[in-house]
Each structure stands twice: as C-alpha cells, then as structure tokens.
Design an enzyme around this catalytic site. Structure first.
Site, mmCIF file in Angstrom:
data_model
loop_
_atom_site.group_PDB
_atom_site.id
_atom_site.type_symbol
_atom_site.label_atom_id
_atom_site.label_comp_id
_atom_site.label_asym_id
_atom_site.label_seq_id
_atom_site.Cartn_x
_atom_site.Cartn_y
_atom_site.Cartn_z
ATOM 1 N N ARG A 174 -3.257 -24.776 1.988
ATOM 2 C CA ARG A 174 -4.142 -25.406 2.971
ATOM 3 C C ARG A 174 -4.629 -26.752 2.485
ATOM 4 N NH1 ARG A 174 -7.602 -20.738 3.061
ATOM 5 N NH2 ARG A 174 -6.542 -19.289 4.465
ATOM 6 N N ARG A 233 8.142 -1.178 -8.306
ATOM 7 C CA ARG A 233 7.370 -1.753 -9.402
ATOM 8 C C ARG A 233 6.117 -0.909 -9.523
ATOM 9 N NH1 ARG A 233 8.141 -4.386 -13.836
ATOM 10 N NH2 ARG A 233 6.505 -5.867 -14.389
ATOM 11 N N ARG A 264 -4.780 -9.180 -13.148
ATOM 12 C CA ARG A 264 -6.100 -9.490 -12.610
ATOM 13 C C ARG A 264 -7.142 -8.480 -13.067
ATOM 14 N NH1 ARG A 264 -4.380 -8.603 -6.229
ATOM 15 N NH2 ARG A 264 -3.439 -6.561 -6.523
ATOM 16 N N TYR A 289 6.914 -3.252 1.860
ATOM 17 C CA TYR A 289 5.571 -3.520 1.382
ATOM 18 C C TYR A 289 4.635 -3.829 2.547
ATOM 19 C CZ TYR A 289 1.517 -4.722 -1.061
ATOM 20 O OH TYR A 289 0.208 -4.715 -1.470
HETATM 21 P P1 FAD Z 1 0.293 5.767 0.499
HETATM 22 O O1 FAD Z 1 -1.105 5.293 0.504
HETATM 23 O O2 FAD Z 1 1.118 5.537 -0.708
HETATM 24 O O3 FAD Z 1 0.265 7.341 0.811
HETATM 25 C C1 FAD Z 1 1.361 8.171 0.581
HETATM 26 C C2 FAD Z 1 0.826 9.508 0.122
HETATM 27 O O4 FAD Z 1 1.918 10.423 0.058
HETATM 28 C C3 FAD Z 1 0.207 9.462 -1.262
HETATM 29 O O5 FAD Z 1 -1.079 10.016 -1.242
HETATM 30 C C4 FAD Z 1 1.170 10.299 -2.117
HETATM 31 O O6 FAD Z 1 0.510 11.004 -3.140
HETATM 32 C C5 FAD Z 1 1.776 11.226 -1.086
HETATM 33 N N1 FAD Z 1 3.104 11.714 -1.454
HETATM 34 C C6 FAD Z 1 4.185 10.971 -1.801
HETATM 35 N N2 FAD Z 1 5.223 11.773 -2.082
HETATM 36 C C7 FAD Z 1 4.809 13.048 -1.895
HETATM 37 C C8 FAD Z 1 5.439 14.309 -2.048
HETATM 38 N N3 FAD Z 1 6.679 14.428 -2.466
HETATM 39 N N4 FAD Z 1 4.702 15.432 -1.774
HETATM 40 C C9 FAD Z 1 3.396 15.313 -1.373
HETATM 41 N N5 FAD Z 1 2.762 14.149 -1.228
HETATM 42 C C10 FAD Z 1 3.458 13.014 -1.487
HETATM 43 N N6 FAD Z 1 -3.125 -3.508 1.819
HETATM 44 C C11 FAD Z 1 -4.003 -4.335 2.432
HETATM 45 O O7 FAD Z 1 -4.042 -4.379 3.667
HETATM 46 N N7 FAD Z 1 -4.871 -5.113 1.716
HETATM 47 C C12 FAD Z 1 -4.893 -5.098 0.349
HETATM 48 O O8 FAD Z 1 -5.693 -5.813 -0.267
HETATM 49 C C13 FAD Z 1 -3.978 -4.239 -0.323
HETATM 50 N N8 FAD Z 1 -3.947 -4.203 -1.662
HETATM 51 C C14 FAD Z 1 -3.080 -3.365 -2.303
HETATM 52 C C15 FAD Z 1 -3.088 -3.328 -3.690
HETATM 53 C C16 FAD Z 1 -2.234 -2.487 -4.368
HETATM 54 C C17 FAD Z 1 -2.252 -2.457 -5.864
HETATM 55 C C18 FAD Z 1 -1.336 -1.656 -3.637
HETATM 56 C C19 FAD Z 1 -0.399 -0.733 -4.366
HETATM 57 C C20 FAD Z 1 -1.317 -1.691 -2.255
HETATM 58 C C21 FAD Z 1 -2.190 -2.551 -1.562
HETATM 59 N N9 FAD Z 1 -2.215 -2.590 -0.171
HETATM 60 C C22 FAD Z 1 -3.090 -3.440 0.456
HETATM 61 C C23 FAD Z 1 -1.293 -1.777 0.654
HETATM 62 C C24 FAD Z 1 -1.892 -0.427 1.086
HETATM 63 O O9 FAD Z 1 -2.190 0.327 -0.054
HETATM 64 C C25 FAD Z 1 -0.870 0.284 1.975
HETATM 65 O O10 FAD Z 1 -0.615 -0.465 3.130
HETATM 66 C C26 FAD Z 1 -1.273 1.708 2.428
HETATM 67 O O11 FAD Z 1 -2.034 2.384 1.496
HETATM 68 C C27 FAD Z 1 -0.012 2.469 2.725
HETATM 69 O O12 FAD Z 1 -0.304 3.729 3.264
HETATM 70 P P2 FAD Z 1 0.817 4.864 3.248
HETATM 71 O O13 FAD Z 1 0.213 6.050 3.934
HETATM 72 O O14 FAD Z 1 2.097 4.348 3.752
HETATM 73 O O15 FAD Z 1 1.111 5.159 1.706
HETATM 74 N N1 UDP Z 2 0.876 -15.136 -6.922
HETATM 75 C C1 UDP Z 2 0.847 -16.042 -7.963
HETATM 76 N N2 UDP Z 2 -0.354 -16.379 -8.509
HETATM 77 C C2 UDP Z 2 -1.516 -15.855 -8.086
HETATM 78 C C3 UDP Z 2 -1.487 -14.947 -7.011
HETATM 79 C C4 UDP Z 2 -0.275 -14.594 -6.453
HETATM 80 O O1 UDP Z 2 1.877 -16.515 -8.389
HETATM 81 O O2 UDP Z 2 -2.571 -16.214 -8.639
HETATM 82 C C5 UDP Z 2 2.194 -14.773 -6.352
HETATM 83 C C6 UDP Z 2 2.776 -13.480 -6.945
HETATM 84 O O3 UDP Z 2 4.165 -13.641 -7.055
HETATM 85 C C7 UDP Z 2 2.459 -12.447 -5.903
HETATM 86 C C8 UDP Z 2 2.615 -13.278 -4.615
HETATM 87 O O4 UDP Z 2 2.080 -14.557 -4.964
HETATM 88 O O5 UDP Z 2 3.351 -11.363 -5.930
HETATM 89 C C9 UDP Z 2 1.913 -12.730 -3.421
HETATM 90 O O6 UDP Z 2 0.532 -12.620 -3.687
HETATM 91 P P1 UDP Z 2 -0.305 -11.442 -3.115
HETATM 92 O O7 UDP Z 2 -1.719 -11.672 -3.430
HETATM 93 O O8 UDP Z 2 0.100 -11.218 -1.711
HETATM 94 O O9 UDP Z 2 0.182 -10.305 -4.084
HETATM 95 P P2 UDP Z 2 0.410 -8.748 -3.939
HETATM 96 O O10 UDP Z 2 -0.168 -8.313 -2.625
HETATM 97 O O11 UDP Z 2 1.898 -8.686 -4.017
HETATM 98 O O12 UDP Z 2 -0.290 -8.191 -5.120
#
Ligand code: FAD
Ligand code: UDP
Length: 366
Positions: free
Chosen positions: A176, A249, A280, A348
């Site tokens: 931006r 991952r 982070r 994702y």
């Molecule tokens: P999940 O939440 O993974 O639920 C799947 C469930 O199935 C789990 O509880 C698991 O234990 C269960 N399961 C899997 N296999 C089996 C099995 N064989 N038997 C029984 N149970 C099973 N989204 C945002 O909008 N904003 C964010 O800031 C954001 N940050 C994130 C940060 C991280 C580190 C991560 C990993 C994700 C983030 N997300 C974020 C994405 C968000 O977590 C997902 O969109 C959402 O949780 C997905 O929901 P889901 O139901 O598909 O999967």
């Molecule tokens: N990224 C980076 N520097 C930062 C933050 C993010 O290079 O300080 C890159 C990194 O490759 C990351 C991508 O931007 O995977 C997307 O960022 P986002 O915050 O969406 O990450 P995620 O949701 O994948 O954790």
C-alpha cells in the site's frame, strides 16, 4: 437402519457448521475428533483470564457480508485490526508493506518517492515476468525489503528458498502506498470477545460428540454408523495414500506465562531473520486489549511435516495440487462421503473461506 444420518469426522469450523445446519434440519449427527477438545485449529483456551490461541494467531476477516452475518449469530466481535510488527536484527518495521515500512527503510515520505525507489530496484533486478516467490517479492516491494523482511521469514516458514516457492504465497500480502498498517484489505475484521471455542460449543450444542476418537482407529464401526460421512481429515489418508502422500508443513508452538503485564506491546511480532528459528511471537492478551497483570506468549516454530505430525499447512505447489486432483477424482465418485475443510479439500483456507465452503456444502447436500 443406521444410528445416525451423518457422521462428521472433525469438529473444526467446517465440520461444526455442517453439524449445526444438519441438526437444525432434523438430521441426527455424530461428530468425532481425534483431539481431546472441539474446535480444530481455531480452539482457544483461557489461561489467567487470557484467551490463548492454541494453534496460532487467528484473526477473523472477510468482505463477504453473508459470512460476517452468519458468524455473528454465535458471538460478538471486537474492533481488533491486525497490524504486525516485523523485527529484523535490531530494526522494527510496520507490516504489511506500506508507507510506514518504506519510510523506515529508505526515509522516503511521499508515495511517489516510494514508488520510484521500488521501480529502480525492480529494474536493477531485471525482472519481467516473476517466475518464483523471490522474483515476485522483488517486483512488489524491491530488493531491500525482500532481503530484510521476506527472504528469511519465508525460508523458515516453508523450509525452502524463495527461488523454489510459488509466487501466489506472497501475492496475498497487501502493498500500500498509504500510511495504513492494517494487514488485511477486508471490509470486516475482529476477534470474538471471549474466544473462538464458544462458537463451536454453540454450534455443537445438543449434538453427540466423541473426542479422542480417530476415524482410522475405528473405521469399520464408524463407516457403518451413519448413512453419510462428512470427512474433514486428510483426504490422502482416507484413501490409504493410494496415489502417494500429499505434503504439508507443520508447526511447533512454545507457550509461556510471564509475570509481566506487557511483553512486546503488540499481538503479533514477526522475527524476519533466518537465524532466529521461530517466525513470530504472539502475545495473546493484545487481541482483546487485556489488562491482566500477567501475559501469555507463544513462539511459533515452522517444522518439517512427517506422518503423524499435525498437518497445519497444505503445500499447494504444482506437484501436490496435481496429486490432490487424483484424490479429488475419487472423491467425486463417492455418494456416501463428502470431503470438506482445509485437509479434506487440501487448500489453505482462511476461516471465512471455510464458512462459505461449509454453507455451500450444506446447500448442496441438505
Ligand atoms: P481444522 O480446524 O483443522 O479441523 C479439522 C479437525 O478434524 C481437527 O480438529 C482434527 O483433529 C480433526 N481430525 C482430522 N483427522 C481426523 C481423524 N482421522 N479422526 C478424527 N478427527 C480428525 N484463518 C483465518 O481466517 N485467520 C487467521 O488469522 C488464521 N490463522 C491461522 C494460523 C495458523 C497457524 C493456522 C494453522 C491456520 C490459520 N487459519 C487462519 C486458518 C484456520 O485455522 C482454518 O481456516 C480453519 O480452522 C479450518 O477449519 P477446518 O474445519 O477445515 O479444519
Ligand atoms: N511473509 C514474509 N514476511 C512477513 C510476513 C509474511 O515474508 O513478515 C510471507 C511468508 O512467505 C508468508 C506469506 O508472506 O507465508 C503470507 O503471509 P501470511 O501472513 O498470509 O502467512 P500465513 O497465513 O501463511 O502464516
């Protein structure tokens, strides 16, 4: 006669929305989860009055009014706006890339000056059509920002150099030319007051739930317990990896309760040098403007995924997407099993995408 209309594997956001909507329509559901709690990755747990995001920072954001209205029937959101700080050695920068970042990096003050600086660096790097994440990043923000704020962080996050990663990963970050530190471009944003877990509790109220229950440990019984299955686990595992294994991952979270009321002054601080093994540190209380005397922080370490580890991020590169397509073809032939969510659809998805996908799935199937 089966005991249930639907077996829902996974009590994450996708599975729970499906269960809630099915239950509302009079369908009998059983939700199972292999974890010892409901909610999947949006699960929050209270520690010393602070809502701790157990599986990494979760900030809700969307431009989809339907999704925003839908989620608000379960919880009220605060006005939290994500604006992370990026730390490189002893320098700190504002994220996402905006005039504050450019000013700190180069001393430029006007958008015109910033654009000229970036343009010069793009020309020096001789990039026409970006072919990988490194080229894409340089063509968005120039070489200096790439070197300090992207190269190390991305290398740690994905376990590969930026030259071997697809361009789309970095394209989701805003660039931006205004002094605006909001990480997202969406119309609506916030954190649920009191945490995420209550959302799932409300969705699953009155529905049978079995925790500590892995579908694959009880497959025979579970496949016969319901007329249909909604599966939100790993699609490759469901098919016994018959075409090969998809790649993910993983992450390791290190959480600490500290006897200070304010550790880092911001909810999210990124550590952008490669040499620091975590990407982070989250200070959870700042998501809710907490005033507790103590604080809880979590360091997030990206790790290589191996079978049995938590598959946090699907690796959506060309090779894995092609492999997923083969599983998807099998899935299309099923009339008893519906695949949903981040692992079932190998994508994702953010929370708002999951809500939209789950509601679409409800419409198509219920
Ligand atoms: P999940 O939440 O993974 O639920 C799947 C469930 O199935 C789990 O509880 C698991 O234990 C269960 N399961 C899997 N296999 C089996 C099995 N064989 N038997 C029984 N149970 C099973 N989204 C945002 O909008 N904003 C964010 O800031 C954001 N940050 C994130 C940060 C991280 C580190 C991560 C990993 C994700 C983030 N997300 C974020 C994405 C968000 O977590 C997902 O969109 C959402 O949780 C997905 O929901 P889901 O139901 O598909 O999967
Ligand atoms: N990224 C980076 N520097 C930062 C933050 C993010 O290079 O300080 C890159 C990194 O490759 C990351 C991508 O931007 O995977 C997307 O960022 P986002 O915050 O969406 O990450 P995620 O949701 O994948 O954790």
């Amino acid at each position: 006669m089966k005991t249930y209309d639907y077996l829902i594997v996974g009590s994450g956001l996708f599975g729970s929305i499906f269960a809630y909507e099915a239950n509302k329509r009079g369908k009998k559901c059983l939700v199972i989860d292999k974890r010892n709690h409901i909610g999947g990755n949006i699960y929050t747990e209270e520690i010393e009055g602070i809502q701790v995001h157990k599986y990494g920072a979760h900030i809700f954001h969307t431009s989809n009014k339907l999704v925003w209205d839908y989620i608000q029937q379960f919880v009220e959101f605060n006005r939290y706006t994500n604006s992370p700080i990026a730390k490189y050695k002893d320098e700190v920068y504002n994220m996402p890339f905006n005039m504050n970042t450019f000013h700190k990096m180069w001393g430029v003050i006007t958008p015109q000056e910033a654009k000229e600086k970036i343009q010069k660096q793009i020309q020096e790097a001789q990039i026409d059509q970006p072919k990988n994440l490194e080229e894409q990043a340089i063509s968005m923000v120039g070489k200096d920002i790439y070197e300090k704020l992207i190269k190390g962080y991305t290398g740690k996050q994905w376990g590969k150099p930026c030259t071997e990663l697809p361009t789309f990963i970095i394209k989701r970050l805003p660039v931006r030319f205004t002094y605006d530190n909001n990480y997202f471009n969406d119309l609506y944003q916030g954190i649920p007051i009191g945490g995420y877990t209550q959302i799932i509790e409300k969705m699953l109220d009155g529905i049978d739930v079995r925790l500590n229950c892995d579908f694959f440990d009880n497959r025979e019984e579970l496949e016969n317990i319901a007329n249909k299955i909604v599966f939100t686990g790993m699609i490759d595992q469901y098919y016994n990896y018959c075409f090969g294994e998809l790649e993910y991952r993983s992450l390791r979270f290190e959480t600490e309760l500290l006897n200070t009321d304010n550790y880092q002054g911001n909810a999210v601080v990124n550590y952008n040098e490669y040499e620091i093994p975590y990407t982070r540190i989250i200070e959870h209380k700042h998501f809710e403007y907490g005033t507790q005397p103590q604080t809880v922080i979590t360091r997030e370490y990206p790790t290589t995924w191996e079978k049995g580890d938590e598959p946090y991020y699907p690796m959506n590169d060309e090779k894995n997407n092609m492999l997923y397509q083969k599983y998807q073809e099998l899935a299309h032939k099923e009339d008893k099993v519906i695949f949903g969510g981040r692992l079932g659809m190998y994508k994702y998805f953010d929370m708002h995408h999951i809500i939209a996908e789950a509601l679409k799935c409800v419409e198509e199937n219920l």
